[in-house]
Scaffold this motif. Sequence first.
Motif, PDB file in Angstrom:
ATOM      1  N   ALA A 100       0.776  -1.270  -0.123  1.00  0.00           N
ATOM      2  CA  ALA A 100       0.101   0.026   0.224  1.00  0.00           C
ATOM      3  C   ALA A 100       0.839   1.424  -0.028  1.00  0.00           C
ATOM      4  O   ALA A 100       0.696   2.149  -0.699  1.00  0.00           O
ATOM      5  N   ILE A 101       1.822   1.304   0.792  1.00  0.00           N
ATOM      6  CA  ILE A 101       2.883   2.342   0.839  1.00  0.00           C
ATOM      7  C   ILE A 101       3.659   2.554  -0.335  1.00  0.00           C
ATOM      8  O   ILE A 101       3.700   3.711  -0.933  1.00  0.00           O
ATOM      9  N   LYS A 102       3.987   1.372  -1.193  1.00  0.00           N
ATOM     10  CA  LYS A 102       4.549   1.814  -2.451  1.00  0.00           C
ATOM     11  C   LYS A 102       3.710   2.083  -3.631  1.00  0.00           C
ATOM     12  O   LYS A 102       3.793   3.097  -4.395  1.00  0.00           O
ATOM     13  N   LEU A 103       2.450   1.841  -3.483  1.00  0.00           N
ATOM     14  CA  LEU A 103       1.293   2.240  -4.242  1.00  0.00           C
ATOM     15  C   LEU A 103       0.952   3.769  -3.961  1.00  0.00           C
ATOM     16  O   LEU A 103       0.806   4.753  -4.963  1.00  0.00           O
ATOM     17  N   ASP A 104       0.977   3.900  -2.753  1.00  0.00           N
ATOM     18  CA  ASP A 104       0.704   5.335  -2.215  1.00  0.00           C
ATOM     19  C   ASP A 104       1.637   6.156  -1.123  1.00  0.00           C
ATOM     20  O   ASP A 104       1.237   5.462   0.051  1.00  0.00           O
ATOM     21  N   PRO A 105       2.714   6.533  -1.288  1.00  0.00           N
ATOM     22  CA  PRO A 105       3.705   6.943  -0.436  1.00  0.00           C
ATOM     23  C   PRO A 105       3.219   7.613   0.582  1.00  0.00           C
ATOM     24  O   PRO A 105       3.838   7.803   1.613  1.00  0.00           O
ATOM     25  N   ALA A 106       2.135   8.373   0.485  1.00  0.00           N
ATOM     26  CA  ALA A 106       1.635   9.502   1.358  1.00  0.00           C
ATOM     27  C   ALA A 106       0.313   8.597   2.203  1.00  0.00           C
ATOM     28  O   ALA A 106      -0.234   9.577   3.064  1.00  0.00           O
ATOM     29  N   PHE A 107       0.197   7.501   2.040  1.00  0.00           N
ATOM     30  CA  PHE A 107      -0.786   6.774   2.951  1.00  0.00           C
ATOM     31  C   PHE A 107      -0.340   6.585   4.375  1.00  0.00           C
ATOM     32  O   PHE A 107       0.281   5.666   4.652  1.00  0.00           O
ATOM     33  N   VAL A 108      -0.721   7.684   5.234  1.00  0.00           N
ATOM     34  CA  VAL A 108      -0.269   7.734   6.507  1.00  0.00           C
ATOM     35  C   VAL A 108      -0.817   6.684   7.346  1.00  0.00           C
ATOM     36  O   VAL A 108      -0.052   6.179   8.199  1.00  0.00           O
ATOM     37  N   GLU A 109      -2.179   6.129   7.103  1.00  0.00           N
ATOM     38  CA  GLU A 109      -2.693   5.165   7.932  1.00  0.00           C
ATOM     39  C   GLU A 109      -1.514   3.839   7.634  1.00  0.00           C
ATOM     40  O   GLU A 109      -1.644   2.938   8.620  1.00  0.00           O
ATOM     41  N   ALA A 110      -1.277   3.516   6.517  1.00  0.00           N
ATOM     42  CA  ALA A 110      -0.507   2.454   6.141  1.00  0.00           C
ATOM     43  C   ALA A 110       0.880   2.313   7.133  1.00  0.00           C
ATOM     44  O   ALA A 110       1.309   1.390   7.378  1.00  0.00           O
ATOM     45  N   TRP A 111       1.579   3.635   6.973  1.00  0.00           N
ATOM     46  CA  TRP A 111       2.556   3.632   7.612  1.00  0.00           C
ATOM     47  C   TRP A 111       2.509   3.577   9.233  1.00  0.00           C
ATOM     48  O   TRP A 111       3.333   2.839  10.090  1.00  0.00           O
ATOM     49  N   PHE A 112       1.487   4.020   9.698  1.00  0.00           N
ATOM     50  CA  PHE A 112       0.885   3.998  11.303  1.00  0.00           C
ATOM     51  C   PHE A 112       0.719   2.539  11.652  1.00  0.00           C
ATOM     52  O   PHE A 112       1.292   2.073  12.500  1.00  0.00           O
ATOM     53  N   ASN A 113       0.078   1.701  10.575  1.00  0.00           N
ATOM     54  CA  ASN A 113      -0.381   0.395  11.044  1.00  0.00           C
ATOM     55  C   ASN A 113       0.941  -0.631  11.040  1.00  0.00           C
ATOM     56  O   ASN A 113       0.864  -1.607  11.622  1.00  0.00           O
ATOM     57  N   LEU A 114       1.476  -0.235   9.849  1.00  0.00           N
ATOM     58  CA  LEU A 114       2.873  -0.986   9.818  1.00  0.00           C
ATOM     59  C   LEU A 114       3.704  -0.990  11.087  1.00  0.00           C
ATOM     60  O   LEU A 114       4.418  -1.715  11.515  1.00  0.00           O
ATOM     61  N   ALA A 115       3.855   0.366  11.579  1.00  0.00           N
ATOM     62  CA  ALA A 115       4.635   0.676  12.865  1.00  0.00           C
ATOM     63  C   ALA A 115       4.122  -0.218  13.837  1.00  0.00           C
ATOM     64  O   ALA A 115       4.617  -0.941  14.582  1.00  0.00           O
ATOM     65  N   GLY A 116       2.640  -0.152  13.909  1.00  0.00           N
ATOM     66  CA  GLY A 116       1.958  -1.030  15.072  1.00  0.00           C
ATOM     67  C   GLY A 116       2.375  -2.488  15.091  1.00  0.00           C
ATOM     68  O   GLY A 116       2.644  -3.267  16.092  1.00  0.00           O
ATOM     69  N   LEU A 117       2.326  -2.869  13.590  1.00  0.00           N
ATOM     70  CA  LEU A 117       2.802  -4.327  13.577  1.00  0.00           C
ATOM     71  C   LEU A 117       4.149  -4.649  13.955  1.00  0.00           C
ATOM     72  O   LEU A 117       4.596  -5.678  14.846  1.00  0.00           O
ATOM     73  N   MET A 118       5.137  -3.794  13.647  1.00  0.00           N
ATOM     74  CA  MET A 118       6.485  -3.816  13.826  1.00  0.00           C
ATOM     75  C   MET A 118       6.600  -3.684  15.370  1.00  0.00           C
ATOM     76  O   MET A 118       7.394  -4.591  15.884  1.00  0.00           O
ATOM     77  N   SER A 119       5.844  -2.924  16.089  1.00  0.00           N
ATOM     78  CA  SER A 119       6.117  -2.765  17.419  1.00  0.00           C
ATOM     79  C   SER A 119       5.728  -4.071  18.288  1.00  0.00           C
ATOM     80  O   SER A 119       6.156  -4.597  19.011  1.00  0.00           O
ATOM     81  N   GLU A 120       4.621  -4.765  17.753  1.00  0.00           N
ATOM     82  CA  GLU A 120       4.003  -6.102  18.252  1.00  0.00           C
ATOM     83  C   GLU A 120       5.049  -7.142  18.175  1.00  0.00           C
ATOM     84  O   GLU A 120       5.120  -7.972  18.869  1.00  0.00           O
ATOM     85  N   GLN A 121       5.944  -6.903  17.123  1.00  0.00           N
ATOM     86  CA  GLN A 121       6.986  -7.968  16.847  1.00  0.00           C
ATOM     87  C   GLN A 121       8.251  -7.780  17.682  1.00  0.00           C
ATOM     88  O   GLN A 121       9.257  -8.433  17.312  1.00  0.00           O
ATOM     89  N   GLY A 122       8.143  -6.507  18.263  1.00  0.00           N
ATOM     90  CA  GLY A 122       9.403  -6.336  19.194  1.00  0.00           C
ATOM     91  C   GLY A 122      10.437  -5.632  18.432  1.00  0.00           C
ATOM     92  O   GLY A 122      11.576  -5.311  18.579  1.00  0.00           O
ATOM     93  N   ARG A 123      10.208  -4.878  17.225  1.00  0.00           N
ATOM     94  CA  ARG A 123      11.309  -4.419  16.161  1.00  0.00           C
ATOM     95  C   ARG A 123      10.915  -2.862  16.360  1.00  0.00           C
ATOM     96  O   ARG A 123      10.174  -1.925  15.730  1.00  0.00           O
ATOM     97  N   ASP A 124      11.343  -2.363  17.340  1.00  0.00           N
ATOM     98  CA  ASP A 124      11.121  -0.938  17.797  1.00  0.00           C
ATOM     99  C   ASP A 124      11.985  -0.059  17.022  1.00  0.00           C
ATOM    100  O   ASP A 124      11.103   1.193  16.667  1.00  0.00           O
ATOM    101  N   ALA A 125      12.966  -0.288  16.454  1.00  0.00           N
ATOM    102  CA  ALA A 125      13.555   0.603  15.482  1.00  0.00           C
ATOM    103  C   ALA A 125      12.924   1.116  14.283  1.00  0.00           C
ATOM    104  O   ALA A 125      12.686   2.199  13.824  1.00  0.00           O
ATOM    105  N   SER A 126      12.393  -0.412  13.741  1.00  0.00           N
ATOM    106  CA  SER A 126      11.515   0.056  12.551  1.00  0.00           C
ATOM    107  C   SER A 126      10.174   0.693  12.939  1.00  0.00           C
ATOM    108  O   SER A 126       9.782   1.423  12.026  1.00  0.00           O
TER     109      SER A 126
END
Length: 374
Positions: free
Chosen positions: A277-303
């Motif tokens: 989704a981000i590749k298709l629409d780099p300004a898709f802010v919800e996609a950046w936010f939700n991907l951050a949440g997924l990374m946080s759930e996996q312990g990937r805090d830097a990402s």
Amino acid sequence: MTAPAVSVPGAVFGTIGALAAFPLRLAAREVERQHGQLRRGITRRTTHVVFGQALLAKAGLTKNGDAGIERRVAAERAAGRILISENGFLRLLGLMKAPEASSLSRQSLIDQSRLSGTDLDLLSLFDAFEHDCEPYSFRDLILARKYAGLMAGGATWGAIARSVHRSGPVASLTAKSLNVGSQHGRPDAIYLEGGQSELDGQLLFDLGSAAQGDDTLEDLFAEAEAVEEGGDHDGAAALYQRCLAIDPSDAIAAFNRANCLRAGGHAAEAAHDYARAIKLDPAFVEAWFNLAGLMSEQGRDASARRHLQKAIALDKSYADPVFNLARLEFDAGNLPEARRLWVRYLELDADSEWAGVAAKGVQFVDMQLARTAG
């Protein structure tokens, strides 16, 4: 419904329900030509919401379908977006003739017809009048009085609007008798004395008939949304995948699929579709936010931190990534940065439950820093 201040350049249009006039891809092409954007569905960047007439037809096939439309209308209006009917959208693009000049205000129509403001706005939003917003015409007043009489007889706004679209050009209904009831035993159905005619829409030029693929895509997307809302995340993900097979450029379908995959416990696939989704629409802010949440759930805090920072850079009024980044910084022991972010969150949201958490976070950091200084 008051006439919105609408211009195409710079506007981001989202659709709820398929357009009855022609496929979304054709409308999107015309909006882009006029320097705007049109996307299926709604995101934070959406400024104008077009309610497609096909949504009304689908609602008529399900129990309480009109109530669902009412909730969605209320939600989008509360979010501060401009609501536009399908015909209003076509007129804005110059694809449909504008009705003759008019002068009646919304309040005048309410006072003289005895329609409620809510019913008037819903009927307007689904093009049951000559005009989709004020100023209204004298023909609109005649129709409003007819509709008020039908509703007094037990009809609903949705039944009226659906019947109007099956019955011919709206302006022609002013000379016809409308009645409640039908030979099939549906007490809220509307029928016209003297038969029915086809709705011509008065389009200025032929945009071509919809291809089967377009019809299928609109139906699939609507079905996917309904299945997702019903809680069947795996089923919805499969339907969104079919949407993407038809239109691989649909960032919202990729985003919705990612949300479903995440809810269904398929983290790796969800991350892939958020990235898509981000590749298709780099300004898709919800996609950046939700991907951050997924990374946080996996312990990937830097990402997660990088993705949250990107979301904040894209939309400085988006409070949620500010809060989550503050929490990440707090957990990492970066107390001054956590405090700065919580203060910023409180500037964006001072009243919610999360605002209370942020305020306590600021107080805690202040105590810790004062203790350290002492």
